[in-house]
Scaffold this motif. Structure first.
Motif, PDB file in Angstrom:
ATOM      1  N   ASP A 133      -6.367  -6.618   2.918  1.00 19.19           N
ATOM      2  CA  ASP A 133      -6.921  -5.408   2.302  1.00 19.19           C
ATOM      3  C   ASP A 133      -6.974  -4.261   3.311  1.00 19.19           C
ATOM      4  OD1 ASP A 133      -8.276  -4.107  -0.023  1.00 19.19           O
ATOM      5  OD2 ASP A 133      -9.929  -3.959   1.397  1.00 19.19           O
ATOM      6  N   GLU A 186     -12.697   3.726   8.939  1.00 11.99           N
ATOM      7  CA  GLU A 186     -13.392   3.043   7.848  1.00 11.99           C
ATOM      8  C   GLU A 186     -13.643   1.578   8.186  1.00 11.99           C
ATOM      9  OE1 GLU A 186     -11.292   3.635   4.211  1.00 11.99           O
ATOM     10  OE2 GLU A 186     -11.495   5.821   4.260  1.00 11.99           O
ATOM     11  N   LYS A 237     -14.234  -3.466   3.144  1.00  5.60           N
ATOM     12  CA  LYS A 237     -14.891  -3.465   1.841  1.00  5.60           C
ATOM     13  C   LYS A 237     -14.845  -4.856   1.206  1.00  5.60           C
ATOM     14  CE  LYS A 237     -13.735   1.375   0.845  1.00  5.60           C
ATOM     15  NZ  LYS A 237     -12.987   2.296  -0.060  1.00  5.60           N
ATOM     16  N   THR A 267      -3.040   4.379   3.341  1.00  3.15           N
ATOM     17  CA  THR A 267      -3.626   5.658   2.934  1.00  3.15           C
ATOM     18  C   THR A 267      -3.735   6.606   4.132  1.00  3.15           C
ATOM     19  OG1 THR A 267      -5.928   4.933   3.283  1.00  3.15           O
ATOM     20  CG2 THR A 267      -4.944   4.488   1.136  1.00  3.15           C
ATOM     21  N   GLY A 271       0.813  -1.210   0.000  1.00  3.54           N
ATOM     22  CA  GLY A 271       0.000   0.000   0.000  1.00  3.54           C
ATOM     23  C   GLY A 271       0.846   1.259   0.000  1.00  3.54           C
ATOM     24  N   ARG A 328      -3.481  -2.914   3.649  1.00  2.00           N
ATOM     25  CA  ARG A 328      -3.121  -2.120   2.483  1.00  2.00           C
ATOM     26  C   ARG A 328      -3.755  -0.732   2.577  1.00  2.00           C
ATOM     27  NH1 ARG A 328      -5.477  -0.697  -1.942  1.00  2.00           N
ATOM     28  NH2 ARG A 328      -7.322  -1.967  -1.503  1.00  2.00           N
ATOM     29  N   ARG A 329      -5.007  -0.687   3.019  1.00  4.76           N
ATOM     30  CA  ARG A 329      -5.702   0.596   3.147  1.00  4.76           C
ATOM     31  C   ARG A 329      -5.150   1.436   4.289  1.00  4.76           C
ATOM     32  NH1 ARG A 329     -11.702  -1.201   3.676  1.00  4.76           N
ATOM     33  NH2 ARG A 329     -11.999   1.034   4.082  1.00  4.76           N
TER      34      ARG A 329
END
Length: 325
Positions: free
Chosen positions: A267, A291, A294, A274, A51, A270-271
């Motif tokens: 995932d 968050e 997803k 951000t 990421g 990886r996010r």
């Protein structure tokens, strides 16, 4: 040429030289701390690094990562968190509730990014998902909310399921809420629960013995640091006890467990990169909403099913994201 003019010229030259030196001075490379209970890197950690690369960060060139591993022992986390604070890192990335709690106790100033957490509000890390309100933000994995789905899938695999043992750790914050989620799902499916408390790794074998003694048809393992470091042992004991067992993360199934359902943890990691990027660019963690997942993963281990004499229905296998044979 007057002395006054020479003075002005000399000042101009010195100013130009200073400006050139200032322009050539390398920019400060951000240093981030990485705090995890595990003994070393794995797929989730590689996903986080991927990421960062996708966002243009190259370790050793424009970012430095100070990794601290607790070797599977949560007791080591407070000292490791304090060490990262002394290094004056720009932010700390944490791998789960236990490491987040250690980092939060170590600093109220340095931003903290949760790569994943089952209940950041219940754990006291944030005020709300939309407005975290302090120095902690990141991602929730919805582990507790997904307990009902795990039970539903287990019921499809074990149609006779009427009694299920739930392994948890009462000393682990959020265990009570997680158990409530399972209880609600169990009522909906008419399943009776047997709650078994595991405070130490050695309690796990006793837990399986208790489940067998009470004629449990299956086992559901709640998230917790004790279980996270005993994944292969739990899978082996489940097979030895011939008890279908469901988990929250793929690592259990990869270690020989029967099935897992939950958020895609790679995932989430990886996010998490951000969040690192936004904070390094000046956004305060208090202003970055937490968050939710997803992507979700349902994984089945057919080898484990065969070892306990269980046949997985074709319609369930068809829904699996990954089948281990």
């Amino acid at each position: 040429m007057t002395k006054k003019f020479l003075g002005y010229a000399l000042c101009a030259i010195l100013f130009a030289l200073c400006s050139s030196a200032e322009a050539q001075r390398p920019a400060k490379i951000p240093r981030i701390g990485y705090l995890a209970t595990r003994s070393g890197p794995g797929p989730n950690d590689h996903a986080f690094e991927q990421g960062l690369r996708e966002l243009g960060y190259v370790e050793g060139q424009n970012i430095v990562i100070e990794r601290r591993w607790a070797g599977g022992s949560p007791d080591h986390l407070p000292a490791l968190a304090a060490e990262l604070v002394r290094l004056k890192v720009d932010l700390i990335v944490t791998s789960g509730s236990t490491s987040t709690r250690a980092a939060k106790k170590a600093t109220a100033m340095i931003p903290i990014v949760m790569a994943q957490d089952p209940d950041p509000i219940g754990n006291g890390f944030i005020a709300s998902l939309a407005r975290p309100g302090a120095n902690v933000t990141g991602l929730s994995n919805l582990n507790r909310e997904l307990s009902g789905k795990r039970l539903e899938l287990l019921k499809e695999i074990v149609p006779r399921l009427s009694r299920m043992a739930v392994f948890g750790t009462t000393a682990f914050p959020g265990n009570t809420q997680g158990l409530r989620e399972v209880e609600a799902a169990a009522r909906a499916f008419g399943v009776k629960l047997q709650s078994v408390d595991c405070l130490r790794p050695k309690d796990i074998e006793t837990a399986f013995q208790a489940a067998s003694r009470e004629h449990a048809d299956a086992v559901l393992v709640l998230p917790g640091p004790i279980f996270n470091t005993q994944q292969t042992k739990i899978a082996d004991l489940a097979i030895k006890s011939r008890l279908p067992t469901t988990y929250n993360s793929p690592e259990y199934v990869e270690g020989g467990g029967l099935m897992s359902y939950g958020a895609s943890i790679p995932d989430l990691y990886r996010r998490a990169a951000t969040y690192v990027d936004k904070i390094l660019k000046g956004i305060k963690p208090a202003d970055l909403p937490v968050e939710q997942p997803k992507k979700f993963e349902f994984i089945v281990n057919l080898k484990a099913a065969k070892q306990i004499g269980l046949t997985i229905p074709p319609n369930v296998l068809a829904r699996a994201d990954r089948v281990i044979r």
